[in-house]
Design a protein around this motif. Structure first.
Motif, mmCIF file in Angstrom:
data_model
loop_
_atom_site.group_PDB
_atom_site.id
_atom_site.type_symbol
_atom_site.label_atom_id
_atom_site.label_comp_id
_atom_site.label_asym_id
_atom_site.label_seq_id
_atom_site.Cartn_x
_atom_site.Cartn_y
_atom_site.Cartn_z
ATOM 1 N N GLU A 43 0.822 -1.198 0.000
ATOM 2 C CA GLU A 43 0.000 0.000 0.000
ATOM 3 C C GLU A 43 0.864 1.260 0.000
ATOM 4 O OE1 GLU A 43 -2.667 -0.198 3.237
ATOM 5 O OE2 GLU A 43 -3.953 -1.747 2.335
ATOM 6 N N LEU A 44 1.919 1.246 0.836
ATOM 7 C CA LEU A 44 2.808 2.402 0.872
ATOM 8 C C LEU A 44 3.500 2.600 -0.473
ATOM 9 C CD1 LEU A 44 4.392 2.020 4.420
ATOM 10 C CD2 LEU A 44 2.729 3.741 3.685
ATOM 11 N N HIS A 45 3.956 1.479 -1.033
ATOM 12 C CA HIS A 45 4.659 1.557 -2.311
ATOM 13 C C HIS A 45 3.729 2.088 -3.402
ATOM 14 C CE1 HIS A 45 6.101 -0.003 -6.189
ATOM 15 N NE2 HIS A 45 7.331 0.268 -5.690
ATOM 16 N N ASP A 46 2.513 1.565 -3.432
ATOM 17 C CA ASP A 46 1.571 1.995 -4.469
ATOM 18 C C ASP A 46 1.199 3.472 -4.311
ATOM 19 O OD1 ASP A 46 1.693 -0.532 -5.436
ATOM 20 O OD2 ASP A 46 -0.198 -1.192 -4.512
ATOM 21 N N SER A 47 0.931 3.907 -3.066
ATOM 22 C CA SER A 47 0.517 5.305 -2.866
ATOM 23 C C SER A 47 1.647 6.266 -3.200
ATOM 24 C CB SER A 47 0.050 5.506 -1.422
ATOM 25 O OG SER A 47 1.111 5.220 -0.516
ATOM 26 N N VAL A 48 2.882 5.955 -2.809
ATOM 27 C CA VAL A 48 4.014 6.826 -3.116
ATOM 28 C C VAL A 48 4.264 6.873 -4.619
ATOM 29 C CG1 VAL A 48 6.504 7.112 -2.838
ATOM 30 C CG2 VAL A 48 5.081 6.545 -0.864
ATOM 31 N N ALA A 49 4.167 5.704 -5.268
ATOM 32 C CA ALA A 49 4.380 5.670 -6.720
ATOM 33 C C ALA A 49 3.331 6.503 -7.459
ATOM 34 C CB ALA A 49 4.356 4.227 -7.207
ATOM 35 N N GLN A 50 2.071 6.382 -6.996
ATOM 36 C CA GLN A 50 1.021 7.181 -7.638
ATOM 37 C C GLN A 50 1.254 8.678 -7.436
ATOM 38 O OE1 GLN A 50 -2.597 5.700 -6.022
ATOM 39 N NE2 GLN A 50 -2.461 3.707 -7.093
ATOM 40 N N SER A 51 1.666 9.054 -6.222
ATOM 41 C CA SER A 51 1.925 10.486 -5.965
ATOM 42 C C SER A 51 3.058 11.001 -6.837
ATOM 43 C CB SER A 51 2.256 10.690 -4.479
ATOM 44 O OG SER A 51 1.168 10.288 -3.667
ATOM 45 N N LEU A 52 4.125 10.234 -6.958
ATOM 46 C CA LEU A 52 5.240 10.659 -7.802
ATOM 47 C C LEU A 52 4.817 10.780 -9.270
ATOM 48 C CD1 LEU A 52 8.181 8.583 -6.255
ATOM 49 C CD2 LEU A 52 7.827 11.049 -6.088
ATOM 50 N N LEU A 53 3.993 9.836 -9.723
ATOM 51 C CA LEU A 53 3.534 9.878 -11.106
ATOM 52 C C LEU A 53 2.694 11.133 -11.368
ATOM 53 C CD1 LEU A 53 3.571 8.372 -13.778
ATOM 54 C CD2 LEU A 53 1.498 7.169 -13.060
ATOM 55 N N LYS A 54 1.854 11.490 -10.405
ATOM 56 C CA LYS A 54 1.059 12.722 -10.547
ATOM 57 C C LYS A 54 1.955 13.944 -10.615
ATOM 58 C CE LYS A 54 -3.069 10.961 -8.219
ATOM 59 N NZ LYS A 54 -3.939 11.097 -7.028
ATOM 60 N N ILE A 55 2.995 13.971 -9.748
ATOM 61 C CA ILE A 55 3.895 15.123 -9.751
ATOM 62 C C ILE A 55 4.619 15.230 -11.097
ATOM 63 C CG2 ILE A 55 6.025 16.033 -8.713
ATOM 64 C CD1 ILE A 55 5.045 14.862 -6.057
ATOM 65 N N ILE A 56 5.034 14.069 -11.616
ATOM 66 C CA ILE A 56 5.742 14.078 -12.914
ATOM 67 C C ILE A 56 4.833 14.601 -14.020
ATOM 68 C CG2 ILE A 56 6.741 12.580 -14.687
ATOM 69 C CD1 ILE A 56 7.813 10.835 -12.375
ATOM 70 N N TYR A 57 3.574 14.102 -14.069
ATOM 71 C CA TYR A 57 2.641 14.579 -15.072
ATOM 72 C C TYR A 57 2.350 16.068 -14.905
ATOM 73 C CZ TYR A 57 1.682 9.893 -16.801
ATOM 74 O OH TYR A 57 1.775 8.666 -17.381
ATOM 75 N N ALA A 63 4.242 18.338 -13.514
ATOM 76 C CA ALA A 63 5.422 19.109 -13.913
ATOM 77 C C ALA A 63 5.530 19.164 -15.428
ATOM 78 C CB ALA A 63 6.671 18.479 -13.291
ATOM 79 N N GLY A 64 5.215 18.054 -16.095
ATOM 80 C CA GLY A 64 5.277 18.046 -17.561
ATOM 81 C C GLY A 64 4.272 19.007 -18.158
ATOM 82 N N PHE A 65 3.041 18.996 -17.631
ATOM 83 C CA PHE A 65 2.031 19.917 -18.136
ATOM 84 C C PHE A 65 2.443 21.359 -17.877
ATOM 85 C CE2 PHE A 65 -1.065 16.275 -17.663
ATOM 86 C CZ PHE A 65 -1.109 16.024 -19.027
#
Length: 269
Positions: A249-263, A265-267
């Protein structure tokens, strides 16, 4: 030995009276005869005491082995071996009393090596109730040793003693609860069991009964320990599974948060 020496001395005295020995000569001869007698008697007595001490030491050492044996099957084999090799009986069979049945568990014959194996291979079970008047029922439920000489064709459970052989039925009761029966059979040439033999059998039965009780307690403790080990294994497994779930759960939530930040930042760029 004493009676023989008295007869010999009377014969010597009569012969010396006929020869005409003086009283002084007879007195000196008597002193020599009785001194020789007491020396021989003391030697025999010391040897007898030494043998009795060695026998008692061997017997006590064997009882110590019985007390520390924790496996029931090994204990029952040891019981019949001790009855034959230490106590000197020809045959021995130990029965366990379960579900109103006498079930043979170990058997031995000093003269016939395969006799015990045949007894156990037949897998016989003998029904026994307190209402029966058989010798084995009286010994088992009366909680006392029965010692007899076998008559022709007599049956003890499904065993047939040799006609004229002395036998004993020894109950194995710890706290008044019938747990087993020990059948012992001696040689035909042996005399009937005396008070000393019965006392030895009583102490032997008490030690064996306590050892049987200990094996039962040991089995119960080991069973509880296996249950505890199983429960601890399940608890540890549950802990590991919970840790893995939280980590996922921790791994999934952190990965999702990082992915949102990357998207994001790209936008933004």
């Amino acid at each position: 030995f004493q009676v023989g020496s008295e007869i010999a001395w009377k014969w010597i005295k009569r012969a010396w009276d006929e020869v005409g020995y003086t009283p002084e000569d007879k007195l000196r001869a008597a002193e020599i005869v009785w001194d020789s007698y007491f020396r021989a008697a003391n030697t025999l007595a010391r040897e007898f005491v030494r043998q009795r001490q060695e026998t008692a030491k061997e017997y006590n050492s064997f009882l110590d082995r019985v007390r520390v044996t924790q496996d029931r099957r090994a204990l029952l084999r040891l019981v019949v071996e001790g009855a034959c090799d230490v106590l000197g009986y020809r045959r021995a069979v130990v029965f366990i009393f379960e579900h109103d049945l006498l079930i043979p568990q170990a058997a031995k014959d000093r003269m016939e090596p395969f006799w015990g194996e045949r007894i156990l291979e037949e897998r016989r079970q003998y029904p026994l109730t307190p209402m029966s008047d058989s010798p084995e029922a009286r010994a088992m439920f009366g909680a006392h040793i029965i010692a007899e000489r076998a008559k022709g064709g007599e049956r003890i459970a499904f065993l047939t003693p040799e006609p004229g052989a002395p036998y004993a039925l020894v109950p194995l009761n710890t706290t008044g609860t019938p747990r087993g029966l020990l059948y012992l059979e001696g040689e035909i040439r042996q005399g009937s069991l005396g008070e000393r033999e019965l006392e030895t059998l009583a102490s032997y039965a008490e030690t064996v009964s306590m050892a049987l009780e200990n094996t039962q307690l040991y089995r119960e403790v080991m069973a509880k320990r296996r249950v505890m080990d199983h429960l601890m294994t399940r608890v540890n497994t549950a802990h590991e599974e919970e840790r893995a779930r939280i980590a996922r759960e921790l791994h999934d939530s952190v990965a999702q948060s990082l992915l949102k930040i990357i998207y994001a930042a790209g936008f933004a760029l």
